[in-house]
Design an enzyme around this catalytic site. Structure first.
Site, PDB file in Angstrom:
ATOM      1  N   GLY A 154     -12.640 -26.357  15.990  1.00 41.24           N
ATOM      2  CA  GLY A 154     -12.068 -26.061  14.593  1.00 41.24           C
ATOM      3  C   GLY A 154     -12.868 -24.965  13.820  1.00 41.24           C
ATOM      4  N   HIS A 155     -12.452 -24.494  12.592  1.00 42.04           N
ATOM      5  CA  HIS A 155     -12.762 -23.573  11.700  1.00 42.04           C
ATOM      6  C   HIS A 155     -14.188 -23.990  11.574  1.00 42.04           C
ATOM      7  CE1 HIS A 155     -12.876 -25.783   7.943  1.00 42.04           C
ATOM      8  NE2 HIS A 155     -11.483 -26.515   8.733  1.00 42.04           N
ATOM      9  N   ASP A 156     -15.044 -22.678  11.211  1.00 44.42           N
ATOM     10  CA  ASP A 156     -16.404 -22.610  10.788  1.00 44.42           C
ATOM     11  C   ASP A 156     -17.471 -23.604  11.522  1.00 44.42           C
ATOM     12  OD1 ASP A 156     -16.095 -21.005   8.342  1.00 44.42           O
ATOM     13  OD2 ASP A 156     -14.714 -22.604   7.959  1.00 44.42           O
ATOM     14  N   ALA A 174     -16.136 -27.027  10.552  1.00 46.41           N
ATOM     15  CA  ALA A 174     -17.535 -27.170   9.751  1.00 46.41           C
ATOM     16  C   ALA A 174     -18.297 -28.181  10.356  1.00 46.41           C
ATOM     17  CB  ALA A 174     -17.336 -27.400   8.417  1.00 46.41           C
TER      18      ALA A 174
END
Length: 228
Positions: A154-156, A174
């Site tokens: 997922g993102h980051d 994250a």
């Protein structure tokens, strides 16, 4: 951390010579990945396998066994190497042994995995991303990271050098995986959780809170069962 942005490795030299280090099952899967890449855009001339433990037969999946890490270091021509070793510790050990300056370690990504400049994904040298993986945006993969079949990131998220995700492992937005982290099949790290260096998350386990370095954790929620 050495990182390559997608646009920097999208175009490789046509029919560049490449060998696979690791003559086991993962090595054959990486060969399949290379064949899938070549079917979309001819890129690699795969010459054979190296391994410090010789296979039982002189050929592997129709390609020759070519020798040990010492033999590979002795090559006199530029040669790309895919390190097909599933264990983070084992993969790092192989990379430390492959010291010849003419060796390079390309990023290998299945052609159906979506990776474009607009996703802002950094991939370190030698990383391998297998079929069915989904990476969203603003992600960093360190050097020699392995994403096996069907993983999601997922993102980051940040995955440290030599992290290994087995089939269908999931890393939430994250989340951070320390260097040498190993996620077993169907393991999950939820949003924002940090996993310490060299920690193993067992198959099917779910990390819902931070885990320290150098432990093995299993279950839902994941709990430590041993430490290194």
């Amino acid at each position: 951390m050495t990182k390559l942005f997608f646009s920097e490795y999208e175009e490789a030299e046509p029919s560049a010579p490449l060998v696979i280090f690791g003559a086991g099952g993962l090595g054959r899967e990486v060969l399949l990945l290379l064949q899938q890449i070549n079917a979309t855009h001819p890129t690699w001339e795969v010459r054979g396998f190296y391994d410090d433990q010789a296979p039982a037969t002189p050929t592997v999946a129709g390609l020759p066994y070519l020798g040990t890490s010492a033999d590979l270091n002795a090559t006199t021509e530029p040669l790309a190497v895919a390190v097909a070793v599933g264990s983070p510790v084992g993969r790092a050990s192989v990379v430390r042994r492959l010291t010849a300056p003419q060796l390079s370690f390309p990023v290998l990504v299945h052609p159906h995995v979506a990776l474009g400049p607009h996703q802002r994904i950094d991939l370190g040298e030698g990383s391998i991303v297998q079929q069915g993986c989904i990476l969203t945006c603003d992600i960093i993969l360190g050097r020699f990271v392995l994403l096996n079949l069907g993983c999601t990131v997922g993102h980051d998220a940040v995955l440290g050098d030599f992290a290994s995700l087995m089939p269908h492992a999931n890393v939430g937005g994250a989340a951070q995986l320390g260097p040498g982290t190993y996620l077993g099949t169907n393991a999950t790290v939820i949003h924002g959780v940090h996993i310490g260096e060299n920690t193993i998350l067992g198959a099917g386990a779910v990390a819902v809170r931070n885990l320290p370095a150098n432990i093995t954790a299993v279950g839902v929620p994941a709990r430590a069962i041993s430490s290194k």
